[in-house]
Design an enzyme around this catalytic site. Structure first.
Site, PDB file in Angstrom:
ATOM      1  N   HIS A  53       0.659  -1.299  -0.001  1.00  0.00           N
ATOM      2  CA  HIS A  53       0.084   0.045  -0.047  1.00  0.00           C
ATOM      3  C   HIS A  53       0.805   1.418   0.008  1.00  0.00           C
ATOM      4  O   HIS A  53       2.023   1.099   0.546  1.00  0.00           O
ATOM      5  CB  HIS A  53      -0.950   0.014   1.260  1.00  0.00           C
ATOM      6  N   ASP A 112     -13.515   3.178   7.657  1.00  0.00           N
ATOM      7  CA  ASP A 112     -12.360   3.748   6.658  1.00  0.00           C
ATOM      8  C   ASP A 112     -13.252   4.580   5.427  1.00  0.00           C
ATOM      9  O   ASP A 112     -13.055   5.573   5.057  1.00  0.00           O
ATOM     10  CB  ASP A 112     -11.381   2.969   6.159  1.00  0.00           C
ATOM     11  N   ARG A 123     -12.428  13.037   5.386  1.00  0.00           N
ATOM     12  CA  ARG A 123     -11.298  13.571   5.474  1.00  0.00           C
ATOM     13  C   ARG A 123     -10.912  14.357   4.086  1.00  0.00           C
ATOM     14  O   ARG A 123     -10.232  15.418   4.141  1.00  0.00           O
ATOM     15  CB  ARG A 123      -9.970  12.500   5.809  1.00  0.00           C
ATOM     16  N   SER A 141      -6.100   4.665   8.494  1.00  0.00           N
ATOM     17  CA  SER A 141      -6.913   4.439   7.534  1.00  0.00           C
ATOM     18  C   SER A 141      -6.120   3.232   6.600  1.00  0.00           C
ATOM     19  O   SER A 141      -6.818   2.360   5.981  1.00  0.00           O
ATOM     20  CB  SER A 141      -6.720   5.695   6.668  1.00  0.00           C
ATOM     21  N   LYS A 173      -7.457  -0.980   6.574  1.00  0.00           N
ATOM     22  CA  LYS A 173      -7.790  -1.861   5.188  1.00  0.00           C
ATOM     23  C   LYS A 173      -7.011  -2.826   4.896  1.00  0.00           C
ATOM     24  O   LYS A 173      -7.398  -4.443   4.734  1.00  0.00           O
ATOM     25  CB  LYS A 173      -7.792  -1.005   4.017  1.00  0.00           C
TER      26      LYS A 173
END
Ligand code: URA
Length: 462
Positions: free
Chosen positions: A97, A176, A183, A198, A202
């Site tokens: 990620h 999220d 956000r 966040s 995930k």
């Protein structure tokens, strides 16, 4: 951060109210685990109204969250919905990620590369956030591609292809989904704890065995100060390791867009060209970073002796076409029409403008955050949550940092939703670039790597 007053009654014994929690954070006090869990649960279930969540996010952004608060938030967000269990896949599940960048399309390369080398890649991604593009928005440029799969469908694609890229749904990490969109609209993106929670919510919900984090540094990163990026990397590695996921973070260059394309469809084209074995010079940084990240995934997934050996395996999967095959199989399995990759008429932007260089010299620096906003305002991003994005909007950069240019030569091609969308991004782009007479110093693609021990040591420093 101030400690809660011990003479106050323990809030965990009392019913919780969002107004009390947000006032407490507004005043700079540390929240108890139960209070953070209340926020994450209420965000996911929709029980806490958006105005209160937005106020809490701003209070958290300004006052900060401690290490304990951050860890609790990440786990509570993970637990706000269903979780995926990759045990039935019979392979190690590893994902990567990124902390968010411009032109960052490594997911389309690393997912099939790692899958081609025997690792399962259950990837839960996000949409455009702030100035950065979103993997899901990019994939949805492919007609028919479905990012909202049920867990059973997710598992079926993973079994068939070895990789699947999906988004949060009302069932999967709903906290999220809600907080991420809020956000984006409330200027509360750029905070290490909120980014950490966040991303990890995930990734941990996907039940990963291991995780490779690409923490962007430089003018296009959410946290432009290098020390803040180090802190974010250490925070995420320590938090994910404490939750049982083997994790490594690489600090990588985002002082210019990655590769030459930034947008939705045009990024997919650049990635697929690399998967097809092409090697445009302007995509070399993208190719190299994708191989490095895939190498770590393959190593952590137990399919190579080292990250370097993983790199070599990934390079083979690129050369022999197996990663390309997996990418197309995944797209088709998620409903996407892969024929568009061979249809030169598919790319139909509403308006196109070739911007010529307006000075002589070397490209000295790029304000990559500004370039990201230019891409979003061409139509590739959204002004309001839930709006559709223009799959064809974006920028092709014909120049890189360090390139010597002469006034009048093509600098970038802008694709917009309409002529009216061109003027503002063109102005932003011109202000974002600086020229100089001597070539600038090169910036390393990967500047630092954090593994568990280093992350813990870094966070333990006074
Ligand atoms: N990517 C995410 O998923 N969340 C963030 O906050 C930033 C990047």
């Amino acid at each position: 951060m101030k400690q809660a007053d011990p003479s106050e009654p323990q809030t965990s014994a009392l019913p919780l109210h969002m107004i009390d929690i947000l006032r407490k954070k507004r005043d700079g006090l540390a929240l108890e685990a139960g209070e953070i869990e209340f926020v994450a649960r209420g965000a996911g279930s929709g029980e806490i109204p958006q105005d209160q969540l937005a106020a809490w996010l701003m209070a958290a952004w300004i006052r900060g969250l401690s290490l304990d608060e951050t860890r609790t938030l990440a786990l509570a967000m993970r637990d706000s919905g269903e979780k995926f269990s990759p045990a039935r896949l019979g392979k190690k599940a590893v994902d990567k990620h990124s902390s968010g960048g411009v032109g960052d399309k490594t997911s389309f390369l690393v997912a099939p590369l790692a899958a081609a080398c025997g690792v399962a890649v259950p990837m839960i991604s996000g949409r455009a956030l702030g100035h950065t593009g979103g993997t899901l928005d990019k994939l949805e440029a492919i007609p028919g591609y479905r990012t909202a799969l049920s867990l059973a469908e997710f598992e079926a694609v993973l079994k068939k292809c070895g990789a699947s890229i999906v988004g949060q749904t009302p069932a999967l990490v709903p906290a999220d989904r809600v907080l991420y969109a809020l956000r984006d609209r409330t200027g509360t993106v750029e905070n290490p704890s909120l980014i950490c929670a966040s991303i990890l919510s995930k990734k941990l919900a996907a039940g990963l065995d291991a995780l490779v984090l690409d923490v962007k540094t430089g003018s296009g990163a959410f946290l432009p100060r290098y020390e803040d990026c180090e802190f974010l990397a250490a925070l995420m590695v320590a938090t994910a390791e404490a939750a049982g996921t083997r994790t490594v973070a690489l600090l990588t260059d985002m002082d210019q867009p990655l590769g030459y394309a930034a947008g939705n469809w045009i990024e997919l084209v650049e990635a697929v060209d690399l998967l097809r074995g092409q090697r445009p010079v302007a995509s070399e940084d993208l190719r190299e970073l994708s191989l490095i990240l895939a190498g770590w995934m393959i190593f952590l997934g137990g399919q190579a002796e080292s990250a370097q050996a993983g790199y070599t395996r990934a390079e083979k999967a690129l050369a022999d076409g197996s990663a390309l095959r997996i990418f197309f199989e995944m797209v088709a399995a998620q409903g996407g029409d892969v024929r568009v990759f061979d249809d030169p008429g598919f790319h139909k932007p509403g308006a196109t403008r070739v911007l010529e260089a307006w000075e002589n010299g070397h490209v000295a620096s790029m304000d990559t955050t500004a370039l990201g906003w230019a891409v979003q305002r061409l139509g590739a991003g959204r002004e309001k949550a839930g709006e559709p994005v223009d799959p064809h909007a974006g920028i092709l950069f014909h120049t890189r940092r360090g390139t010597k240019v002469e006034r009048g030569q093509p600098f970038a091609t802008l694709y917009a939703t309409s002529d009216a969308h061109l003027a503002e991004p063109e102005g932003i782009l011109k202000r974002a670039i600086r020229f100089c007479q001597a070539p600038p110093q090169p910036v390393p693609l990967v500047s630092r790597i954090f593994i568990r021990a280093e992350a813990e040591e870094y966070l333990a420093r006074p």
